[in-house]
Design a protein around this motif. Structure first.
Motif, PDB file in Angstrom:
ATOM      1  N   SER A 209       0.842  -1.200   0.000  1.00 36.86           N
ATOM      2  CA  SER A 209       0.000   0.000   0.000  1.00 36.86           C
ATOM      3  C   SER A 209       0.877   1.250   0.000  1.00 36.86           C
ATOM      4  O   SER A 209       1.768   1.403   0.848  1.00 36.86           O
ATOM      5  N   SER A 210       0.582   2.151  -0.916  1.00 37.72           N
ATOM      6  CA  SER A 210       1.398   3.370  -1.047  1.00 37.72           C
ATOM      7  C   SER A 210       1.466   4.171   0.245  1.00 37.72           C
ATOM      8  O   SER A 210       2.490   4.777   0.558  1.00 37.72           O
ATOM      9  N   CYS A 211       0.372   4.190   0.998  1.00 37.02           N
ATOM     10  CA  CYS A 211       0.369   4.988   2.237  1.00 37.02           C
ATOM     11  C   CYS A 211       1.325   4.396   3.267  1.00 37.02           C
ATOM     12  O   CYS A 211       1.908   5.132   4.064  1.00 37.02           O
TER      13      CYS A 211
ATOM     14  N   ARG B   8      -3.685   9.017   1.426  1.00 40.60           N
ATOM     15  CA  ARG B   8      -4.914   8.698   2.158  1.00 40.60           C
ATOM     16  C   ARG B   8      -5.971   9.772   1.909  1.00 40.60           C
ATOM     17  O   ARG B   8      -5.653  10.865   1.429  1.00 40.60           O
TER      18      ARG B   8
ATOM     19  N   VAL C 289       1.350   0.599  -4.337  1.00 49.37           N
ATOM     20  CA  VAL C 289       0.085   0.647  -5.088  1.00 49.37           C
ATOM     21  C   VAL C 289      -1.004   1.246  -4.202  1.00 49.37           C
ATOM     22  O   VAL C 289      -1.038   0.980  -3.003  1.00 49.37           O
TER      23      VAL C 289
ATOM     24  N   PRO D 208      -5.015   1.358  -4.459  1.00 49.92           N
ATOM     25  CA  PRO D 208      -6.211   0.991  -5.211  1.00 49.92           C
ATOM     26  C   PRO D 208      -7.201   2.149  -5.397  1.00 49.92           C
ATOM     27  O   PRO D 208      -7.830   2.261  -6.451  1.00 49.92           O
TER      28      PRO D 208
ATOM     29  N   ARG E 279      -9.920  13.297  -0.464  1.00 45.86           N
ATOM     30  CA  ARG E 279     -11.253  12.809  -0.854  1.00 45.86           C
ATOM     31  C   ARG E 279     -12.031  12.556   0.428  1.00 45.86           C
ATOM     32  O   ARG E 279     -11.464  12.586   1.526  1.00 45.86           O
TER      33      ARG E 279
ATOM     34  N   SER F 126      -8.797  -0.286   5.953  1.00 43.75           N
ATOM     35  CA  SER F 126      -9.304   0.499   4.821  1.00 43.75           C
ATOM     36  C   SER F 126     -10.417  -0.257   4.091  1.00 43.75           C
ATOM     37  O   SER F 126     -10.374  -1.480   3.985  1.00 43.75           O
TER      38      SER F 126
ATOM     39  N   SER G 178     -10.770  -0.431   1.019  1.00 39.26           N
ATOM     40  CA  SER G 178     -10.123  -1.093  -0.119  1.00 39.26           C
ATOM     41  C   SER G 178      -9.164  -2.166   0.366  1.00 39.26           C
ATOM     42  O   SER G 178      -9.132  -3.274  -0.157  1.00 39.26           O
ATOM     43  N   CYS G 179      -8.346  -1.798   1.340  1.00 42.42           N
ATOM     44  CA  CYS G 179      -7.149  -2.573   1.657  1.00 42.42           C
ATOM     45  C   CYS G 179      -7.230  -3.433   2.922  1.00 42.42           C
ATOM     46  O   CYS G 179      -6.333  -4.240   3.154  1.00 42.42           O
TER      47      CYS G 179
HETATM   48 FE1  SF4 Z   1      -3.617   3.395   1.547  1.00 41.55          FE
HETATM   49 FE2  SF4 Z   1      -6.231   3.748   1.178  1.00 41.55          FE
HETATM   50 FE3  SF4 Z   1      -4.593   3.830  -0.913  1.00 41.55          FE
HETATM   51 FE4  SF4 Z   1      -5.069   1.500   0.376  1.00 41.55          FE
HETATM   52  S1  SF4 Z   1      -6.511   2.714  -0.811  1.00 41.55           S
HETATM   53  S2  SF4 Z   1      -3.094   2.290  -0.334  1.00 41.55           S
HETATM   54  S3  SF4 Z   1      -5.253   2.209   2.481  1.00 41.55           S
HETATM   55  S4  SF4 Z   1      -4.616   5.241   0.806  1.00 41.55           S
END
Ligand code: SF4
Length: 157
Positions: free
Chosen positions: A5-7, A14, A37, A39, A49, A106, A108-109
């Protein structure tokens, strides 16, 4: 090659333009052993956002059409979450990735825990949308917590 995860790699991607840096994970990227990455960015979101949560289930239910992803203001953004999941899957397949480390909690994650859909800061058991799609396609998804435990275990051997 693994995806992270990019964050977790320190990128401010984020919803609120912050990151959740894990220095050891960032180091794997700097050593060319991993790629970042996000998502949600792949799904077309920008930074910042609105915060979003899965309402009515978890990532599997979203993919099966029985739950939605909703922003705090009430807008349904399910399609963008699904698009981000499929683009992440495509990337993982192209790079022949077998392990993906994604940020817990998350929509997504998350890999075992997500927020409960009430925007009340309460969590529940469940996976994010991208996590479910990757797992359904045979890719191993771990949270940063499980991955770090595994890394510690291997380094102790
Ligand atoms: Fe981080 Fe959210 Fe992007 Fe997943 S979708 S990498 S938790 S910022």
């Amino acid at each position: 090659m693994i995806l992270i995860s990019s964050c977790l790699a320190g990128q401010q991607v984020r919803y609120n333009e912050t990151h959740c840096l894990n220095p050891r994970l960032k180091q794997l990227i700097e050593q060319n052993m991993a790629l970042p990455v996000c998502p949600e960015l792949l799904g077309g979101f920008s930074i910042p956002r609105e915060p979003a949560e899965i309402v009515g289930g978890d990532g599997g239910d979203v993919l099966d059409g029985t739950a939605v992803v909703k922003e705090k203001s009430g807008q349904i953004v399910t399609d963008m979450y699904i698009q981000g999941a499929y683009k992440t899957l495509e990337m993982a397949k192209q790079l022949q990735v077998t392990t993906v480390v994604l940020k817990e909690y998350s929509p997504s994650c998350g890999s075992s825990t997500i927020y409960n859909g009430a925007f009340s800061n309460m969590k529940t058991n469940g996976e994010g949308v991208t996590t479910t799609l990757l797992r359904r396609n045979g890719i191993d998804v771990m949270s940063e917590y499980s991955f770090m435990k595994e890394l510690d275990r291997v380094e102790d051997i």
